[in-house]
Design an enzyme around this catalytic site. Structure first.
Site, mmCIF file in Angstrom:
data_model
loop_
_atom_site.group_PDB
_atom_site.id
_atom_site.type_symbol
_atom_site.label_atom_id
_atom_site.label_comp_id
_atom_site.label_asym_id
_atom_site.label_seq_id
_atom_site.Cartn_x
_atom_site.Cartn_y
_atom_site.Cartn_z
ATOM 1 N N TRP A 105 0.823 -1.211 0.000
ATOM 2 C CA TRP A 105 0.000 0.000 0.000
ATOM 3 C C TRP A 105 0.849 1.250 0.000
ATOM 4 C CZ3 TRP A 105 -4.254 -0.706 -2.188
ATOM 5 C CH2 TRP A 105 -4.940 -1.917 -2.044
ATOM 6 N N ASP A 176 -1.562 6.549 6.420
ATOM 7 C CA ASP A 176 -2.644 5.710 5.907
ATOM 8 C C ASP A 176 -2.912 4.645 6.971
ATOM 9 O OD1 ASP A 176 -4.252 3.831 4.690
ATOM 10 O OD2 ASP A 176 -2.953 3.536 2.939
ATOM 11 N N LYS A 200 -12.804 -1.650 6.668
ATOM 12 C CA LYS A 200 -12.198 -2.663 7.545
ATOM 13 C C LYS A 200 -12.723 -2.481 8.969
ATOM 14 C CE LYS A 200 -8.717 -2.036 4.199
ATOM 15 N NZ LYS A 200 -8.803 -3.230 3.454
HETATM 16 N N1 PMP Z 1 -4.419 1.512 2.072
HETATM 17 C C1 PMP Z 1 -4.520 0.381 2.765
HETATM 18 C C2 PMP Z 1 -3.646 0.173 3.969
HETATM 19 C C3 PMP Z 1 -5.432 -0.613 2.376
HETATM 20 O O1 PMP Z 1 -5.523 -1.753 3.064
HETATM 21 C C4 PMP Z 1 -6.246 -0.395 1.248
HETATM 22 C C5 PMP Z 1 -7.288 -1.377 0.787
HETATM 23 N N2 PMP Z 1 -7.170 -2.656 1.162
HETATM 24 C C6 PMP Z 1 -6.076 0.794 0.543
HETATM 25 C C7 PMP Z 1 -5.184 1.733 0.986
HETATM 26 C C8 PMP Z 1 -6.895 1.070 -0.670
HETATM 27 O O2 PMP Z 1 -8.177 1.394 -0.308
HETATM 28 P P1 PMP Z 1 -9.369 1.513 -1.338
HETATM 29 O O3 PMP Z 1 -9.553 0.198 -1.964
HETATM 30 O O4 PMP Z 1 -10.484 1.971 -0.469
HETATM 31 O O5 PMP Z 1 -8.983 2.552 -2.346
#
Ligand code: PMP
Length: 362
Positions: A105, A176, A200
């Site tokens: 991520w 994040d 989550k």
């Molecule tokens: N950051 C993290 C730590 C994530 O776990 C996720 C999704 N699993 C995201 C960003 C991306 O999020 P989204 O799919 O809502 O764009």
């Protein structure tokens, strides 16, 4: 019927009490004659839902008065563009953004940010296959960077920060926290911006939470869409455009539920116990393996591998038969992953541990 435990990484399990309340209120919210989905976001009913959600979140995380709580759309990945569009104009130009690369991520965040500014990868755990967080003494931060971006819990790699970095000068720390917000106590004042996709620990997908210090508002690039300019969103109480109203409603139910459970401190205690139980069953012999350094292991996302990977399908089929769902690892890393968010009860973790032991013939 077998009891179902859902180990999905997200969208993920929500508290049963919250789903039951939402079901009971689905057709007629508090005698209004309307479903929350049918309400104007400007009407008194929804405004009261929104205000309660913000109030309860502020209480859960002790969010100081000089921070704004924003509800946006666009998800975690959307924020990867929205954050630079809101922050790169604030500090010395040409702007540099510092990143710490600890997994999938933060890697995606780096790629997106490169469209808006120079990116400096201040530290990376890539050579070790993202199994740890580089200690801050090894970070090579830029003086007067626009901001420092970290992903405090890498959902795919199962790596979680066990420290809050200290950043010098006026450079804000951006985190994040999509996959561990509300799972442990945090000191909001250490961060300039905290963001999280809801799907989550907060509620349904489609809602993005941003907690931002007020002095960071008002610096958006001219190319930033108005609906993603944090100052405009803050000035309109997250209702510059139509917010994800149902998502905010469910998030509010989750926040109230967490407060009734004893808040984030109580969640953290439970999450420590849950994670300890699961990691112990993985570590007890070499039938399973988790490759993350022990002090960086995530309490929320637990990836593990069978030593004999030819038995993966058999493992997953047996798990499903026992009501243990969505344990397949992310396609980029393979193996298994058990996500044990706030709403996963310890009984669910115990059921998984019992199955791990059974499958290993212990
Ligand atoms: N950051 C993290 C730590 C994530 O776990 C996720 C999704 N699993 C995201 C960003 C991306 O999020 P989204 O799919 O809502 O764009």
């Amino acid at each position: 019927m077998t009891h179902i435990y859902n180990f999905s990484a997200g969208p993920a399990v929500l508290p049963k009490e919250v789903l039951e309340q939402a079901a009971a209120e689905m057709l007629d919210w508090h005698g209004s004659g309307m479903s929350v989905m049918e309400m104007s976001h400007r009407g008194p009913e929804f405004i009261s839902i929104y205000q309660a959600a913000v109030r309860d979140l502020r209480a859960l995380l002790s969010i100081p008065a000089n921070y704004q709580v924003l509800f946006l759309q666009g998800g975690g990945l959307g924020e990867n563009a929205i954050v630079p569009m809101n922050l790169v104009a604030r500090m010395a130009q040409p702007a540099t953004i510092d990143f710490v690369h600890t997994g999938s991520w933060s890697g995606k965040s780096i790629k997106e940010a490169q469209r808006y500014a120079d990116v400096n990868v201040a530290a990376t755990s890539e050579p070790g296959h993202f199994t740890s967080v580089p200690p801050q003494e090894y970070w090579k931060l830029t003086r007067d960077a626009a901001y420092v971006h970290i992903c405090t819990n890498e959902t795919i790699d199962g790596v979680e920060y066990n420290f809050v970095p200290t950043i010098q000068g006026d450079t804000p720390l951006v985190a994040d926290m999509s996959s561990h917000i509300l799972s442990r106590e945090i000191d909001v004042t250490k961060y300039g911006v905290i963001f999280a996709g809801a799907q989550k620990n907060i509620g349904p997908a489609g809602l993005t939470l941003v907690i931002v210090r007020e002095d960071l508002l008002g610096h958006a690039l001219p190319i930033c869409p108005s609906a993603f300019d944090w100052k405009i969103v803050a000035d309109h109480d997250s209702m510059y455009n139509t917010p994800p109203t149902y998502g905010i409603y469910i998030a509010g139910l989750v926040f109230a539920h967490l407060l009734r459970q004893g808040g984030v401190a109580a969640m953290e205690k439970r999450n420590i116990a849950k994670a300890a139980l699961l990691y112990a069953a993985i570590d007890v012999d070499d039938f399973y393996e988790n490759r993350v350094a022990k002090d960086c292991r995530s309490r929320m996302n637990v990836p593990f591998f069978l030593r004999d990977e030819t038995r993966n399908e058999q493992f997953l089929a047996g798990a499903k038969a026992r009501g243990l769902l969505q344990l397949k690892g992310h396609k980029s890393v393979g193996g298994m992953r058990a996500s044990i968010y706030n709403a996963m009860p310890i009984e669910g973790v115990q059921a998984l541990v019992d199955y791990l032991n059974e499958f290993a013939g212990r």
